[in-house]
Design an enzyme around this catalytic site. Sequence first.
Site, PDB file in Angstrom:
ATOM      1  N   LYS A 170      -3.195   4.576 -13.629  1.00  0.00           N
ATOM      2  CA  LYS A 170      -3.949   5.670 -13.458  1.00  0.00           C
ATOM      3  C   LYS A 170      -3.352   6.608 -12.628  1.00  0.00           C
ATOM      4  O   LYS A 170      -3.236   6.695 -11.176  1.00  0.00           O
ATOM      5  CB  LYS A 170      -5.232   5.016 -12.662  1.00  0.00           C
ATOM      6  CG  LYS A 170      -6.391   6.362 -12.614  1.00  0.00           C
ATOM      7  CD  LYS A 170      -7.275   5.952 -11.639  1.00  0.00           C
ATOM      8  CE  LYS A 170      -7.063   6.453 -10.303  1.00  0.00           C
ATOM      9  NZ  LYS A 170      -6.987   8.181 -10.470  1.00  0.00           N
ATOM     10  N   GLU A 245       1.188   2.724  -0.128  1.00  0.00           N
ATOM     11  CA  GLU A 245       2.358   3.782   0.175  1.00  0.00           C
ATOM     12  C   GLU A 245       1.519   4.805   0.826  1.00  0.00           C
ATOM     13  O   GLU A 245       1.086   5.644   0.089  1.00  0.00           O
ATOM     14  CB  GLU A 245       3.346   4.340  -0.751  1.00  0.00           C
ATOM     15  CG  GLU A 245       4.146   3.286  -1.362  1.00  0.00           C
ATOM     16  CD  GLU A 245       5.366   2.735  -0.246  1.00  0.00           C
ATOM     17  OE1 GLU A 245       5.345   3.196   0.844  1.00  0.00           O
ATOM     18  OE2 GLU A 245       6.001   1.556  -0.445  1.00  0.00           O
ATOM     19  N   GLU A 379      -2.686  14.250   9.567  1.00  0.00           N
ATOM     20  CA  GLU A 379      -1.734  14.674   8.453  1.00  0.00           C
ATOM     21  C   GLU A 379      -2.596  15.748   7.905  1.00  0.00           C
ATOM     22  O   GLU A 379      -3.789  15.718   7.234  1.00  0.00           O
ATOM     23  CB  GLU A 379      -1.754  13.270   7.460  1.00  0.00           C
ATOM     24  CG  GLU A 379      -0.982  13.807   6.490  1.00  0.00           C
ATOM     25  CD  GLU A 379      -0.999  12.862   5.015  1.00  0.00           C
ATOM     26  OE1 GLU A 379      -2.016  12.458   4.704  1.00  0.00           O
ATOM     27  OE2 GLU A 379       0.083  12.478   4.976  1.00  0.00           O
TER      28      GLU A 379
HETATM   29  P1  NAD Z   1      -5.797  10.014  -2.665  1.00  0.00           P
HETATM   30  O1  NAD Z   1      -5.767   8.918  -1.767  1.00  0.00           O
HETATM   31  O2  NAD Z   1      -6.866  10.821  -2.671  1.00  0.00           O
HETATM   32  O3  NAD Z   1      -5.625   9.820  -4.197  1.00  0.00           O
HETATM   33  C1  NAD Z   1      -4.474   8.965  -4.721  1.00  0.00           C
HETATM   34  C2  NAD Z   1      -4.924   8.234  -5.879  1.00  0.00           C
HETATM   35  O4  NAD Z   1      -6.057   7.189  -5.637  1.00  0.00           O
HETATM   36  C3  NAD Z   1      -5.498   8.978  -7.019  1.00  0.00           C
HETATM   37  O5  NAD Z   1      -5.052   8.798  -8.073  1.00  0.00           O
HETATM   38  C4  NAD Z   1      -7.119   8.723  -6.693  1.00  0.00           C
HETATM   39  O6  NAD Z   1      -7.864   8.872  -8.010  1.00  0.00           O
HETATM   40  C5  NAD Z   1      -7.123   7.359  -6.331  1.00  0.00           C
HETATM   41  N1  NAD Z   1      -8.184   6.824  -5.463  1.00  0.00           N
HETATM   42  C6  NAD Z   1      -8.861   7.568  -4.493  1.00  0.00           C
HETATM   43  N2  NAD Z   1      -9.758   6.780  -4.136  1.00  0.00           N
HETATM   44  C7  NAD Z   1      -9.715   5.681  -4.556  1.00  0.00           C
HETATM   45  C8  NAD Z   1     -10.458   4.497  -4.524  1.00  0.00           C
HETATM   46  N3  NAD Z   1     -11.408   4.108  -3.553  1.00  0.00           N
HETATM   47  N4  NAD Z   1     -10.019   3.461  -5.258  1.00  0.00           N
HETATM   48  C9  NAD Z   1      -9.048   3.472  -6.184  1.00  0.00           C
HETATM   49  N5  NAD Z   1      -8.250   4.484  -6.389  1.00  0.00           N
HETATM   50  C10 NAD Z   1      -8.785   5.547  -5.534  1.00  0.00           C
HETATM   51  O7  NAD Z   1      -4.561  10.880  -2.143  1.00  0.00           O
HETATM   52  P2  NAD Z   1      -3.960  12.228  -2.858  1.00  0.00           P
HETATM   53  O8  NAD Z   1      -4.710  13.336  -2.210  1.00  0.00           O
HETATM   54  O9  NAD Z   1      -3.955  12.148  -4.422  1.00  0.00           O
HETATM   55  O10 NAD Z   1      -2.470  12.251  -2.053  1.00  0.00           O
HETATM   56  C11 NAD Z   1      -2.294  12.836  -0.925  1.00  0.00           C
HETATM   57  C12 NAD Z   1      -2.197  11.418   0.091  1.00  0.00           C
HETATM   58  O11 NAD Z   1      -1.109  10.658  -0.496  1.00  0.00           O
HETATM   59  C13 NAD Z   1      -1.441  12.013   1.262  1.00  0.00           C
HETATM   60  O12 NAD Z   1      -2.153  11.164   2.158  1.00  0.00           O
HETATM   61  C14 NAD Z   1       0.109  11.669   1.415  1.00  0.00           C
HETATM   62  O13 NAD Z   1       0.825  11.315   2.501  1.00  0.00           O
HETATM   63  C15 NAD Z   1      -0.117  10.459   0.415  1.00  0.00           C
HETATM   64  N6  NAD Z   1       1.155  10.154  -0.208  1.00  0.00           N
HETATM   65  C16 NAD Z   1       2.001   8.863   0.408  1.00  0.00           C
HETATM   66  C17 NAD Z   1       3.372   8.585  -0.025  1.00  0.00           C
HETATM   67  C18 NAD Z   1       4.172   7.348   0.098  1.00  0.00           C
HETATM   68  O14 NAD Z   1       4.882   7.149  -0.389  1.00  0.00           O
HETATM   69  N7  NAD Z   1       3.549   6.640   1.296  1.00  0.00           N
HETATM   70  C19 NAD Z   1       3.761   9.556  -0.967  1.00  0.00           C
HETATM   71  C20 NAD Z   1       3.136  10.589  -1.484  1.00  0.00           C
HETATM   72  C21 NAD Z   1       1.719  10.864  -0.832  1.00  0.00           C
END
Ligand code: NAD
Length: 474
Positions: A170, A245, A379
């Site tokens: 997903k 991550e 962040e």
């Molecule tokens: P997000 O957490 O909003 O979404 C990430 C994914 O999780 C999406 O596919 C979203 O639909 C899904 N998601 C959201 N809530 C969920 C839930 N309750 N249950 C299951 N799935 C859910 O993050 P984003 O805004 O897409 O990305 C930015 C974030 O990602 C930042 O915090 C960034 O630091 C982090 N990030 C971390 C890494 C790493 O490797 N550590 C790499 C890239 C980005």
Amino acid sequence: MENASKFYIDGKWVEPISHQISELIDPSTEKVYAKVAMGSAADVDKAVKAARRAFATFSKTSVSERIDLLQKLDAIFRRREREIAETVTQEMGMPISLSTTGLLDWCKVHTAETIEILRKFEFAEKLGTTTVYKDPIGVVGLITPWNFPIGQVFTKILPAMATGCTMVLKPSQLTPLDAIILAEIMDEAGVPAGVFNLVNGDGRTVGEAISQHPDIDMVSFTGSTRAGVQISKSAADTVKRVVTELGGKSANIIVDDADFPSAIESAIANCFFINGQACDAGTRLLVPRNRLEETVKLAAAAAEANVVGPPSDPKTTLGPVMNANQFKSIQEHIKSGIEEGARLVAGGLGRPDGFEAGYFVKPTVFADVQPGMAIYKDEIFGPVLSIVAYEDLDDAIRIANDTEYGLAAHITGKDMEKVRKLARELRAGSVYVNSPDWDPKAPFGGYRQSGNGRECGEYGFNEYLELKAVVGHG
Ligand code: NAD
């Protein structure tokens, strides 16, 4: 895009079970450019059943069969790479100069590295009278974010395929199109039906259904700490493995003996990478107090040298941020920095001059940032750098570790003995010394609230494996 209204399940493009559509908005124009189907728990269940059936045979394939599939995937990816780069640029505003280089390289280099590891990987190991077998964990649910979209998808599908797992992906609902191209590539590569399944949708519906599903053995998640916590809780009832991550607020320490003009230029490039939306960006720049004013001048000049513009223009270095929510949250952080008394030395509130539409943010730098300020702790995920002065290296270590996160840290300095000592004191999963080239062998992941587990290279394989000890084996 023809397949945007469908999901890829059991080796076929299928209609969603319920018909929900989401509009995709181009972050540089704020206009709708595509529509995509959004899935439900029933679609996830269908995909999991297909993955479970496929696991029975895919988990028993030979290493050479899986290498063959990875090589086919690579060849087709290379044929379609320009289209993938342009898709990502439209989806999330990544400058085309990055999507056609670093992003594609990430996918290709990790594929080559995965094949190399797989050739040599020992799936059985003798220890005393025991043989330890490393078995694929089973059906894996892969949930990815939008900021480095196809790159993060590759980081997960490669070890899953290499180890013989089957998967349900997903991607972020904001960047589904590059993952649809990937599914087309998997299909053309002849990946057996059910090994790779794609269900688009939002986190609360499809993501939650993946986290809770009793027949998914592991979830590998990349995204915000907020969602990582939610996923871990949802997964707990079925005791599945959860690899997370998550976010970061990484320090970038400049040691007194560094070459400041080049170190500060690199610090700005690092902080503003992917329009300020990289999880491991050095967003807190730590400099010796007696070098603060020099740093401020260099940082302001480097920030202002950015070319803000449409991401499809090869000259653009800073494109828009992802969406209206991100834009609003970044503006609120800039406002809080001003109100809490930090010194604004570049950028500031509002769009850059000449931009009427699009989620464009001024490249922004604050100095005199103090512990407790939101721009010190949070962040921000936008092109906003916080400069913090330190008294001595012990103070720099204290400030660098003064965060709930622990994803990365950066150090620039000439005295390597000093730099190595400093690196050992930092509580972070990756420490980058003197802006190194990225190394696909390095494990990637975080301490503390930046996550659990590691991705990439050989360490990344281990997450997708179960250990079976056959004791008394001889
Ligand atoms: P997000 O957490 O909003 O979404 C990430 C994914 O999780 C999406 O596919 C979203 O639909 C899904 N998601 C959201 N809530 C969920 C839930 N309750 N249950 C299951 N799935 C859910 O993050 P984003 O805004 O897409 O990305 C930015 C974030 O990602 C930042 O915090 C960034 O630091 C982090 N990030 C971390 C890494 C790493 O490797 N550590 C790499 C890239 C980005």
